[in-house]
Design a protein around this motif. Structure first.
Motif, PDB file in Angstrom:
ATOM      1  N   TYR A   1      40.929  38.039  46.796  1.00  0.00           N
ATOM      2  CA  TYR A   1      40.747  38.898  45.668  1.00  0.00           C
ATOM      3  C   TYR A   1      41.226  40.136  45.393  1.00  0.00           C
ATOM      4  CZ  TYR A   1      41.652  39.653  40.444  1.00  0.00           C
ATOM      5  OH  TYR A   1      41.620  40.524  39.088  1.00  0.00           O
ATOM      6  N   LEU A   2      39.862  40.314  45.970  1.00  0.00           N
ATOM      7  CA  LEU A   2      39.815  41.844  45.806  1.00  0.00           C
ATOM      8  C   LEU A   2      41.074  42.327  47.190  1.00  0.00           C
ATOM      9  CD1 LEU A   2      38.401  44.763  45.778  1.00  0.00           C
ATOM     10  CD2 LEU A   2      36.454  43.717  47.501  1.00  0.00           C
TER      11      LEU A   2
ATOM     12  N   GLN B   1      43.687  42.622  45.259  1.00  0.00           N
ATOM     13  CA  GLN B   1      43.684  44.040  44.524  1.00  0.00           C
ATOM     14  C   GLN B   1      43.719  46.169  45.288  1.00  0.00           C
ATOM     15  OE1 GLN B   1      43.441  44.854  40.947  1.00  0.00           O
ATOM     16  NE2 GLN B   1      43.828  41.882  40.468  1.00  0.00           N
TER      17      GLN B   1
ATOM     18  N   LYS C   1      53.545  56.120  42.173  1.00  0.00           N
ATOM     19  CA  LYS C   1      53.865  56.121  40.796  1.00  0.00           C
ATOM     20  C   LYS C   1      54.367  57.619  40.224  1.00  0.00           C
ATOM     21  CE  LYS C   1      51.054  53.997  38.051  1.00  0.00           C
ATOM     22  NZ  LYS C   1      50.439  52.552  37.152  1.00  0.00           N
TER      23      LYS C   1
ATOM     24  N   LEU D   1      33.322  54.745  47.593  1.00  0.00           N
ATOM     25  CA  LEU D   1      33.420  53.196  47.186  1.00  0.00           C
ATOM     26  C   LEU D   1      31.800  52.734  47.693  1.00  0.00           C
ATOM     27  CD1 LEU D   1      36.091  51.692  46.498  1.00  0.00           C
ATOM     28  CD2 LEU D   1      33.959  51.338  45.087  1.00  0.00           C
TER      29      LEU D   1
ATOM     30  N   VAL E   1      30.283  45.894  49.603  1.00  0.00           N
ATOM     31  CA  VAL E   1      31.814  45.498  50.104  1.00  0.00           C
ATOM     32  C   VAL E   1      32.181  45.586  51.919  1.00  0.00           C
ATOM     33  CG1 VAL E   1      34.327  45.407  49.529  1.00  0.00           C
ATOM     34  CG2 VAL E   1      33.080  45.809  48.084  1.00  0.00           C
TER      35      VAL E   1
ATOM     36  N   SER F   1      32.943  53.951  40.081  1.00  0.00           N
ATOM     37  CA  SER F   1      32.953  54.715  41.749  1.00  0.00           C
ATOM     38  C   SER F   1      34.312  54.555  42.149  1.00  0.00           C
ATOM     39  CB  SER F   1      31.795  54.673  42.825  1.00  0.00           C
ATOM     40  OG  SER F   1      31.556  53.687  41.996  1.00  0.00           O
ATOM     41  N   GLY F   2      35.127  52.537  41.718  1.00  0.00           N
ATOM     42  CA  GLY F   2      35.813  52.016  42.230  1.00  0.00           C
ATOM     43  C   GLY F   2      37.681  52.714  41.353  1.00  0.00           C
TER      44      GLY F   2
ATOM     45  N   ASP G   1      40.276  54.101  39.659  1.00  0.00           N
ATOM     46  CA  ASP G   1      42.151  54.422  40.232  1.00  0.00           C
ATOM     47  C   ASP G   1      42.299  55.344  38.693  1.00  0.00           C
ATOM     48  OD1 ASP G   1      43.826  54.539  43.258  1.00  0.00           O
ATOM     49  OD2 ASP G   1      43.960  56.087  41.414  1.00  0.00           O
TER      50      ASP G   1
ATOM     51  N   ASP H   1      45.274  56.816  38.846  1.00  0.00           N
ATOM     52  CA  ASP H   1      46.432  56.838  38.323  1.00  0.00           C
ATOM     53  C   ASP H   1      47.191  54.966  37.847  1.00  0.00           C
ATOM     54  OD1 ASP H   1      47.444  59.344  39.171  1.00  0.00           O
ATOM     55  OD2 ASP H   1      47.675  58.426  40.876  1.00  0.00           O
ATOM     56  N   LEU H   2      46.031  54.947  37.730  1.00  0.00           N
ATOM     57  CA  LEU H   2      46.040  53.544  36.774  1.00  0.00           C
ATOM     58  C   LEU H   2      45.986  53.294  36.067  1.00  0.00           C
ATOM     59  CD1 LEU H   2      44.709  50.754  40.091  1.00  0.00           C
ATOM     60  CD2 LEU H   2      48.054  51.644  39.924  1.00  0.00           C
ATOM     61  N   THR H   3      46.433  52.217  34.762  1.00  0.00           N
ATOM     62  CA  THR H   3      45.916  52.129  33.097  1.00  0.00           C
ATOM     63  C   THR H   3      44.710  51.148  33.474  1.00  0.00           C
ATOM     64  OG1 THR H   3      47.165  49.740  33.841  1.00  0.00           O
ATOM     65  CG2 THR H   3      48.167  51.471  33.012  1.00  0.00           C
TER      66      THR H   3
ATOM     67  N   GLU I   1      44.549  47.845  34.891  1.00  0.00           N
ATOM     68  CA  GLU I   1      44.937  47.756  36.077  1.00  0.00           C
ATOM     69  C   GLU I   1      43.800  47.780  36.708  1.00  0.00           C
ATOM     70  OE1 GLU I   1      49.857  49.236  37.385  1.00  0.00           O
ATOM     71  OE2 GLU I   1      47.827  49.990  36.234  1.00  0.00           O
TER      72      GLU I   1
ATOM     73  N   PHE J   1      40.732  44.754  36.300  1.00  0.00           N
ATOM     74  CA  PHE J   1      41.255  44.333  38.104  1.00  0.00           C
ATOM     75  C   PHE J   1      40.518  44.572  38.687  1.00  0.00           C
ATOM     76  CE2 PHE J   1      43.405  42.360  33.760  1.00  0.00           C
ATOM     77  CZ  PHE J   1      42.875  41.223  33.884  1.00  0.00           C
ATOM     78  N   LEU J   2      41.418  45.765  39.086  1.00  0.00           N
ATOM     79  CA  LEU J   2      40.573  46.595  40.240  1.00  0.00           C
ATOM     80  C   LEU J   2      38.961  46.427  40.347  1.00  0.00           C
ATOM     81  CD1 LEU J   2      40.988  48.345  42.926  1.00  0.00           C
ATOM     82  CD2 LEU J   2      41.884  50.109  41.793  1.00  0.00           C
TER      83      LEU J   2
ATOM     84  N   ALA K   1      37.041  43.121  40.810  1.00  0.00           N
ATOM     85  CA  ALA K   1      37.286  42.782  41.813  1.00  0.00           C
ATOM     86  C   ALA K   1      36.299  42.701  43.357  1.00  0.00           C
ATOM     87  CB  ALA K   1      38.402  43.120  42.687  1.00  0.00           C
ATOM     88  N   ILE K   2      36.157  44.931  43.255  1.00  0.00           N
ATOM     89  CA  ILE K   2      35.702  45.256  43.809  1.00  0.00           C
ATOM     90  C   ILE K   2      33.725  44.711  43.610  1.00  0.00           C
ATOM     91  CG2 ILE K   2      34.380  47.883  44.856  1.00  0.00           C
ATOM     92  CD1 ILE K   2      37.370  48.496  44.010  1.00  0.00           C
ATOM     93  N   LEU K   3      33.579  44.716  42.057  1.00  0.00           N
ATOM     94  CA  LEU K   3      32.044  44.081  42.048  1.00  0.00           C
ATOM     95  C   LEU K   3      32.220  42.655  42.473  1.00  0.00           C
ATOM     96  CD1 LEU K   3      31.349  45.873  38.513  1.00  0.00           C
ATOM     97  CD2 LEU K   3      31.012  46.430  40.849  1.00  0.00           C
TER      98      LEU K   3
ATOM     99  N   GLU L   1      38.915  36.164  39.962  1.00  0.00           N
ATOM    100  CA  GLU L   1      40.579  36.179  39.328  1.00  0.00           C
ATOM    101  C   GLU L   1      40.569  35.484  37.959  1.00  0.00           C
ATOM    102  OE1 GLU L   1      43.505  35.277  41.704  1.00  0.00           O
ATOM    103  OE2 GLU L   1      45.342  36.287  39.655  1.00  0.00           O
TER     104      GLU L   1
ATOM    105  N   LEU M   1      37.851  37.391  35.511  1.00  0.00           N
ATOM    106  CA  LEU M   1      38.445  38.275  34.863  1.00  0.00           C
ATOM    107  C   LEU M   1      39.271  38.149  34.171  1.00  0.00           C
ATOM    108  CD1 LEU M   1      38.419  41.181  38.009  1.00  0.00           C
ATOM    109  CD2 LEU M   1      36.930  41.383  35.905  1.00  0.00           C
TER     110      LEU M   1
ATOM    111  N   ARG N   1      43.481  58.905  33.932  1.00  0.00           N
ATOM    112  CA  ARG N   1      43.831  60.241  34.073  1.00  0.00           C
ATOM    113  C   ARG N   1      43.439  61.126  32.747  1.00  0.00           C
ATOM    114  NH1 ARG N   1      48.399  59.459  36.615  1.00  0.00           N
ATOM    115  NH2 ARG N   1      50.452  60.322  35.398  1.00  0.00           N
TER     116      ARG N   1
END
Lengths: 482, 238
Positions: A237-238, A241, A252, A318, A324, B96-97, B99, B101-103, B106, B109-110, B113-115, B119, B122, B144
């Motif tokens: 899943y990670l 993502q 974008k 990260l 991870v 710290s994970g 991004d 540029d993402l909403t 998003e 979920f990102l 997932a890092i933590l 699925e 979440l 941003r």
């Protein structure tokens, strides 16, 4: 993971294996068993002279294949109708005639390459000396035909002289050049003969491993295979993502967005097509497809390695904060480039349709080549991202190296211009084997010979394994250098 | 739950970090590569049982963050060993994970997932996260455009939505405005009450006193004292 799940997984794996084995047998068809090839002919530059009774044109050669199906020769009639007969024979070194075909002079057209087939394919031993002999029992001056000889070979840009190992013999006298001829040959592969035994053997190994996994699960012990599978479940899943993130952020803020994935390779191809089809004369059949298939593969390689290179250093924030498994980063970067690769297959398909290349079942073999390519790039990503952590110069160095790599891969030039003594170097280049595989599948629409599969697997697995070892050995030191 | 035995971490320090091959060669030729050994941690041993809240105190550079990194598996100890049973959610540095540029959606979920969240988890908890962060419709706006407080609120909401076995907290209670700080403190106490083992680093002695059951005091990589919160805090304050 429960025993039931493992059993189910094993059953699925075995079923997939059987389906793939049968599908592969069907798709690859004859190519699994033998390969037909035409040997290169020398350029016909001068006629040998009238083939009259008692004259013997003898061209010695070393057999390269298992069977000779026929021979193509340029024949001339001096623009008249001749009532003579011509015997075309293949003779072994003891003088024994292995096969003979009779041509009637009346049927021979002037200056047309004539295909002479033998009734039965001629069985020859590769590496052994034979001779192609032309005689006429009733040719006479004014009523005879001729074959041609020459001493140069056509390349992309010029006629180049060749070193003649087997001189043409006319009545036993060595001539300057060689007979203009081309054999239609067939080579058999032992792999095709033993295909089903091989499949059975591999199937048994797989089944044995499945049984081992089931036993280990029942006893509650872990094994490498299970650990790998559960890591996939846990970090799958990670990975998705991260791939989605790369893909979403890449385009974008650009107007055309995802369209660039199609446009980029297409525009590169158009530029290179214009340059190389006008500046350099190339006699590659289906040049647009040849070029685009090379560009698509190499673009992926270059994008994936450049992204993979930055994957550890770029995610430093990260890596120093959350645990991870570190291999996730280079692997996910390569996978995001792989999405791009899949998208750029669409223009590739469009060019196939536009150039009228027939789409044959062999195209189903394309995923094999692409998976090998992805495996190779993951291996490179491991090596480069590790190097990058310890030496930041790697990023600049890699720009130069990847350019060199591009010129060292036949992308826009034909393989035939590579000098023979550099060929060994080319064969060490994994990209060479993978791109060759993809081209055979797409352009010729047939399955490559079994050896090509083995070479692709080696080209993919060896760098992948090496990269994984290097990465694993050094990953604990990453954090001290970020 | 967590057992650290004689954990030592050694850093090799060069005066200028050499990060290019040329520099490396030049320095090597000059014979100038000098490493200075620096022990960020030396022989630290302690044990935390399930449900305990361990406070870690010490001055800047005492090795608190290094210790947390070792426990969360980011850093391998040079010598010694750490045994950890259970899932860890590190809250070392929130967001710290992300991004940018993402909403927000998003990023939920990102970052989730890092933590290490799954699925289904979440998807099930998404609403709860969005509500707790109080972002409203900003959740569908790229990060941003967020204020730094909004980013922190979202990060805190994601990190604390799960009931991990072990929670590692490094000075993050000062998130957002006063109301949100109150709310987040409540959430932390809730987590601690729910049987989660917590490692808690703070410079604020009052927070340590309030939240922790045990504490250790680190100074220059060495453990000065370990004991109950009251003992350690009293000793440290003097």
């Amino acid at each position: 993971m429960s025993e039931k799940q493992v059993r189910k997984g094993c059953a699925i794996a075995l079923a997939v294996y059987v389906v793939l084995a049968v599908a592969f047998y069907w798709i690859s068809g004859d190519q699994l068993h033998f390969r037909d090839e035409n040997t290169d002919a020398i350029t016909a530059s001068e006629p040998i002279g009238e083939l009259v009774q008692g004259m013997e044109i003898r061209q010695p050669f070393t057999a390269q294949a298992d069977e000779i199906l026929g021979v193509d020769m340029l024949l001339s009639t001096y623009a008249r109708e001749n009532q003579c007969r011509v015997f075309v024979s293949i003779v072994d070194k003891n003088g024994l005639t292995l096969a003979q075909t009779e041509l009637s002079g009346a049927e021979i057209e002037d200056n047309v390459t004539r295909t002479v087939s033998f009734v039965q394919p001629v069985q020859v031993t590769p590496g052994t000396r034979y001779a192609l002999v032309l005689t006429s029992p009733d040719g006479a001056p004014g009523n005879a035909i001729t074959a041609w000889q020459g001493s140069t070979i056509a390349t992309a840009r010029a006629e180049v002289p060749v070193e003649i190992s087997d001189r043409l013999l006319v009545n036993g006298d060595a001539q300057e050049g060689m007979l203009h001829y081309s054999f239609q040959t067939r080579s058999y592969f032992w792999f095709g003969t033993f295909y089903w035994y091989f499949i059975l053997g591999m199937g048994l190994l797989l089944a044995g491993y499945c049984a081992y996994l089931c036993r280990m699960t029942r006893q509650g012990r872990s094994s490498l295979g299970l650990r790998v599978i559960s890591a996939f479940q846990r970090y799958g899943y990670l990975m998705r993502q991260l791939v989605a993130r790369d893909f979403k952020t890449k385009y974008k803020r650009s107007m055309l967005g995802v369209l660039w994935s199609f446009l980029n390779p297409l525009l590169t191809m158009i530029v290179q097509y214009i340059v190389f089809s006008t500046l350099f004369k190339s006699d590659i059949p289906n040049f647009p497809l040849y070029l685009l298939s090379g560009i698509v593969c190499f673009n992926f390689f270059s994008e994936a390695t450049t992204m993979g290179l930055q994957s550890i250093v770029g995610n430093a924030a990260l890596i120093t904060k959350v645990y991870v498994p570190k291999y996730i980063y280079p692997v996910s970067r390569v996978f995001s480039s792989a999405i791009n690769l899949l998208l750029s297959l669409i223009p590739l398909l469009a060019v196939m349709l536009l150039t009228g290349t027939p789409i044959r079942p062999a195209i189903l073999l394309l995923p094999f080549g692409l998976i090998c390519l992805v495996g190779f790039c993951i291996g490179m990503g491991f090596v480069l991202s590790t190097l990058m952590v310890f030496f930041r110069d790697t990023q600049f160095l890699w720009g130069v190296v990847s350019m060199l790599w591009m010129y060292m891969t036949p992308i826009f030039y034909p393989e035939s211009i590579i000098p023979a003594h550099y060929m060994t170097l080319y064969k060490c280049n994994p990209m060479y084997h993978i791109i060759r595989f993809v081209r055979i599948v797409l352009i010729e629409g047939v399955s490559p010979e079994p050896k090509a599969y083995a070479l692709c697997l080696i080209a993919s697995f060896v760098p992948l394994a090496l990269g994984a070892i290097i990465f694993k050995k050094n990953q604990d030191k990453f954090i001290l250098n970020l | 739950m967590i057992k650290a035995e004689n954990v030592s971490v050694k850093y090799l320090m060069t005066y200028d970090r050499i990060q290019s091959m040329k520099e490396y060669l030049v320095q090597l030729v000059k014979g100038k590569i000098q490493y200075e050994e620096f022990w960020a941690l030396r022989d630290v041993s302690f044990e935390v049982r399930k449900g305990e809240v361990l406070g870690i105190i010490g001055h800047n550079g005492a090795g608190k963050s290094t210790l947390l990194k070792v426990i969360s598996g980011i850093l391998k100890p040079t010598t010694g060993s750490v045994q950890v049973n259970g899932t860890i959610v590190p809250m070392l540095e929130l967001g710290s994970g992300f991004d940018f540029d993402l909403t927000g959606r998003e990023n939920v979920f990102l970052n989730g997932a890092i933590l290490g969240y799954s699925e289904q988890f979440l998807k099930g908890k998404y609403k709860e996260i969005a509500e707790f962060s109080e972002l409203g419709q900003f959740i569908d706006v790229p990060l941003r455009n967020y204020s730094s407080g909004m980013v922190m609120r979202l990060a805190f909401s994601i990190a604390t939505v799960v009931q991990p076995d072990i929670l590692i907290v490094d000075e993050i209670l000062a998130v957002g405005d006063a109301a949100f700080q109150e709310k987040s403190k409540k959430r932390m106490l809730e987590l601690m009450g729910g049987g989660t083992t917590v490692l808690f680093v703070s410079h604020s002695l009052s927070q340590i006193r309030e939240m922790c059951s045990k504490a250790i005091w680190l100074d220059h990589g060495e453990m000065v004292m370990a004991g109950t919160t009251a003992q350690i805090c009293d000793a440290y304050a003097h």
